[in-house]
Write an enzyme that holds these catalytic residues in place. Sequence first.
Site, PDB file in Angstrom:
ATOM      1  N   GLY A  60      38.316 257.971  22.165  1.00  0.00           N
ATOM      2  CA  GLY A  60      36.974 258.140  21.585  1.00  0.00           C
ATOM      3  C   GLY A  60      36.519 259.584  21.640  1.00  0.00           C
ATOM      4  N   SER A 120      36.107 261.714  19.022  1.00  0.00           N
ATOM      5  CA  SER A 120      35.610 262.291  17.754  1.00  0.00           C
ATOM      6  C   SER A 120      34.133 262.635  17.774  1.00  0.00           C
ATOM      7  CB  SER A 120      35.891 261.307  16.606  1.00  0.00           C
ATOM      8  OG  SER A 120      35.354 260.036  16.920  1.00  0.00           O
ATOM      9  N   ARG A 121      33.374 262.003  18.667  1.00  0.00           N
ATOM     10  CA  ARG A 121      31.920 262.221  18.689  1.00  0.00           C
ATOM     11  C   ARG A 121      31.429 262.207  20.137  1.00  0.00           C
ATOM     12  NH1 ARG A 121      29.185 257.943  17.004  1.00  0.00           N
ATOM     13  NH2 ARG A 121      30.898 256.466  16.846  1.00  0.00           N
ATOM     14  N   ASP A 151      42.598 251.998  17.959  1.00  0.00           N
ATOM     15  CA  ASP A 151      41.532 251.131  18.463  1.00  0.00           C
ATOM     16  C   ASP A 151      41.794 250.844  19.945  1.00  0.00           C
ATOM     17  OD1 ASP A 151      39.766 249.130  19.076  1.00  0.00           O
ATOM     18  OD2 ASP A 151      40.267 247.861  17.348  1.00  0.00           O
ATOM     19  N   SER A 174      29.209 253.565  33.161  1.00  0.00           N
ATOM     20  CA  SER A 174      27.783 253.807  32.882  1.00  0.00           C
ATOM     21  C   SER A 174      26.965 253.353  34.078  1.00  0.00           C
ATOM     22  CB  SER A 174      27.354 252.996  31.660  1.00  0.00           C
ATOM     23  OG  SER A 174      25.943 252.974  31.560  1.00  0.00           O
ATOM     24  N   TYR A 206      27.485 244.768  27.751  1.00  0.00           N
ATOM     25  CA  TYR A 206      27.821 246.167  28.066  1.00  0.00           C
ATOM     26  C   TYR A 206      27.881 246.377  29.590  1.00  0.00           C
ATOM     27  CZ  TYR A 206      27.336 251.314  27.812  1.00  0.00           C
ATOM     28  OH  TYR A 206      27.504 252.682  27.930  1.00  0.00           O
ATOM     29  N   ALA A 223      28.444 244.159  31.889  1.00  0.00           N
ATOM     30  CA  ALA A 223      29.619 243.467  32.451  1.00  0.00           C
ATOM     31  C   ALA A 223      30.872 244.300  32.212  1.00  0.00           C
ATOM     32  CB  ALA A 223      29.768 242.088  31.811  1.00  0.00           C
ATOM     33  N   LYS A 275      31.087 247.543  31.853  1.00  0.00           N
ATOM     34  CA  LYS A 275      31.059 248.785  32.639  1.00  0.00           C
ATOM     35  C   LYS A 275      31.200 248.504  34.138  1.00  0.00           C
ATOM     36  CE  LYS A 275      30.692 251.661  29.204  1.00  0.00           C
ATOM     37  NZ  LYS A 275      31.823 252.549  28.887  1.00  0.00           N
TER      38      LYS A 275
HETATM   39  P1  NAP Z   1      29.250 257.601  20.768  1.00  0.00           P
HETATM   40  O1  NAP Z   1      28.509 258.848  20.455  1.00  0.00           O
HETATM   41  O2  NAP Z   1      28.883 256.336  20.067  1.00  0.00           O
HETATM   42  O3  NAP Z   1      30.830 257.894  20.554  1.00  0.00           O
HETATM   43  C1  NAP Z   1      31.742 256.883  20.852  1.00  0.00           C
HETATM   44  C2  NAP Z   1      33.151 257.399  20.658  1.00  0.00           C
HETATM   45  O4  NAP Z   1      34.044 256.317  20.985  1.00  0.00           O
HETATM   46  C3  NAP Z   1      33.454 257.782  19.230  1.00  0.00           C
HETATM   47  O5  NAP Z   1      34.389 258.822  19.211  1.00  0.00           O
HETATM   48  C4  NAP Z   1      34.061 256.507  18.666  1.00  0.00           C
HETATM   49  O6  NAP Z   1      34.956 256.699  17.581  1.00  0.00           O
HETATM   50  C5  NAP Z   1      34.853 256.027  19.854  1.00  0.00           C
HETATM   51  N1  NAP Z   1      35.123 254.598  19.788  1.00  0.00           N
HETATM   52  C6  NAP Z   1      34.255 253.572  19.722  1.00  0.00           C
HETATM   53  N2  NAP Z   1      34.907 252.409  19.684  1.00  0.00           N
HETATM   54  C7  NAP Z   1      36.232 252.707  19.733  1.00  0.00           C
HETATM   55  C8  NAP Z   1      37.411 251.935  19.726  1.00  0.00           C
HETATM   56  N3  NAP Z   1      37.380 250.595  19.652  1.00  0.00           N
HETATM   57  N4  NAP Z   1      38.594 252.582  19.791  1.00  0.00           N
HETATM   58  C9  NAP Z   1      38.662 253.929  19.853  1.00  0.00           C
HETATM   59  N5  NAP Z   1      37.576 254.716  19.845  1.00  0.00           N
HETATM   60  C10 NAP Z   1      36.372 254.106  19.790  1.00  0.00           C
HETATM   61  O7  NAP Z   1      29.172 257.252  22.313  1.00  0.00           O
HETATM   62  P2  NAP Z   1      28.869 258.203  23.574  1.00  0.00           P
HETATM   63  O8  NAP Z   1      27.421 258.136  23.842  1.00  0.00           O
HETATM   64  O9  NAP Z   1      29.541 259.486  23.406  1.00  0.00           O
HETATM   65  O10 NAP Z   1      29.587 257.350  24.715  1.00  0.00           O
HETATM   66  C11 NAP Z   1      30.887 257.658  25.196  1.00  0.00           C
HETATM   67  C12 NAP Z   1      31.162 256.805  26.431  1.00  0.00           C
HETATM   68  O11 NAP Z   1      30.173 257.086  27.422  1.00  0.00           O
HETATM   69  C13 NAP Z   1      31.098 255.310  26.167  1.00  0.00           C
HETATM   70  O12 NAP Z   1      32.075 254.640  26.935  1.00  0.00           O
HETATM   71  C14 NAP Z   1      29.721 254.946  26.647  1.00  0.00           C
HETATM   72  O13 NAP Z   1      29.624 253.603  27.025  1.00  0.00           O
HETATM   73  C15 NAP Z   1      29.549 255.891  27.815  1.00  0.00           C
HETATM   74  N6  NAP Z   1      28.149 256.152  28.175  1.00  0.00           N
HETATM   75  C16 NAP Z   1      27.291 256.750  27.300  1.00  0.00           C
HETATM   76  C17 NAP Z   1      25.963 256.970  27.689  1.00  0.00           C
HETATM   77  C18 NAP Z   1      24.949 257.634  26.803  1.00  0.00           C
HETATM   78  O14 NAP Z   1      23.776 257.698  27.215  1.00  0.00           O
HETATM   79  N7  NAP Z   1      25.295 258.130  25.639  1.00  0.00           N
HETATM   80  C19 NAP Z   1      25.551 256.590  28.961  1.00  0.00           C
HETATM   81  C20 NAP Z   1      26.459 255.986  29.816  1.00  0.00           C
HETATM   82  C21 NAP Z   1      27.764 255.781  29.425  1.00  0.00           C
HETATM   83  P3  NAP Z   1      34.442 256.548  16.043  1.00  0.00           P
HETATM   84  O15 NAP Z   1      33.691 257.811  15.789  1.00  0.00           O
HETATM   85  O16 NAP Z   1      35.672 256.459  15.238  1.00  0.00           O
HETATM   86  O17 NAP Z   1      33.584 255.341  16.012  1.00  0.00           O
END
Ligand code: NAP
Length: 255
Positions: A14, A16-17, A71, A150, A163, A165, A167
């Site tokens: 993951g 890309s973003r 995936d 998380s 979510y 569960a 994490k």
């Molecule tokens: P995000 O901006 O939505 O980015 C998610 C990334 O994961 C994207 O690159 C996406 O790829 C990729 N992805 C999603 N589903 C996938 C799959 N089935 N297979 C491969 N890649 C997949 O999320 P984020 O906020 O950066 O979160 C990143 C991680 O941190 C996650 O595990 C999230 O639960 C955790 N987290 C985030 C926060 C927060 O506040 N943002 C807090 C606690 C934990 P695509 O672009 O192709 O969809």
Amino acid sequence: MTDIMNPKRAIVTGGSRGIGKAIVKELVTRVNNGTHFADVVFTYNSSKEKADELEKELSATGAKVFGIKADSSSMSDAQAAVDFAVEKLGGVDLLINNAGITRDNLMLRMSEDDWNQVISANLTGVFNYNKVVLKPMMAQRYGRIVNISSIVGLIGNAGQANYAASKAGVFGFTKSLAKEVASRNITVNALAPGFIETDMTDKLNEKQKEALLSNIPLKRMGKAEDIARVVIFLCSEDADYITGQVIAVDGGMVM
Ligand code: NAP
């Protein structure tokens, strides 16, 4: 202890973003022992254009950087991504399991699909990648694994039972695997980010954001780079004696 060459060789799921993208950038641009910290293979699920852009931008630094579609919920995709990393980078030293999704709903409205998709992407995804990197890591007697969980897995959140569960599962998984593979010089740690500015939290409305901010002692949302820097620390020699830990990076939300 095996001397691991620099730059190290990393897989980031993951990437890309959001947080994953910041981790990829930090791995490629951080200077370590006279070179960049790591060459990287990162995965994405659907955002090919963003992945291609990132690959192009970071390849210009001279580092090896490859974005591939895989995936996280698919074991065969995970195996293909690790095989690709071994082929292109020559091996795998670091695994950052970051891919994750939300499908929020109150329990009465949560569908089986909402449950299954989140558990598959977030928890089975962690199982898949950990399982397939272990062979090369055990053979070389070195590995650094960081699973991005998380704080919701620690304290729960209404509307996020699926979510939370997934994490919370990552914490138990991380500690168990850390005990299994420590003798092979492989460390396994988990991060518990708090409230980080990414597409994932963009979905929240202003009222929800204000409520969350009132619970953050450092009085700001986190940035993706706040997480990326801790990942680098856990993958560096400075953290050689840390394994099986859950580190909250949350501005003090959980203490
Ligand atoms: P995000 O901006 O939505 O980015 C998610 C990334 O994961 C994207 O690159 C996406 O790829 C990729 N992805 C999603 N589903 C996938 C799959 N089935 N297979 C491969 N890649 C997949 O999320 P984020 O906020 O950066 O979160 C990143 C991680 O941190 C996650 O595990 C999230 O639960 C955790 N987290 C985030 C926060 C927060 O506040 N943002 C807090 C606690 C934990 P695509 O672009 O192709 O969809």
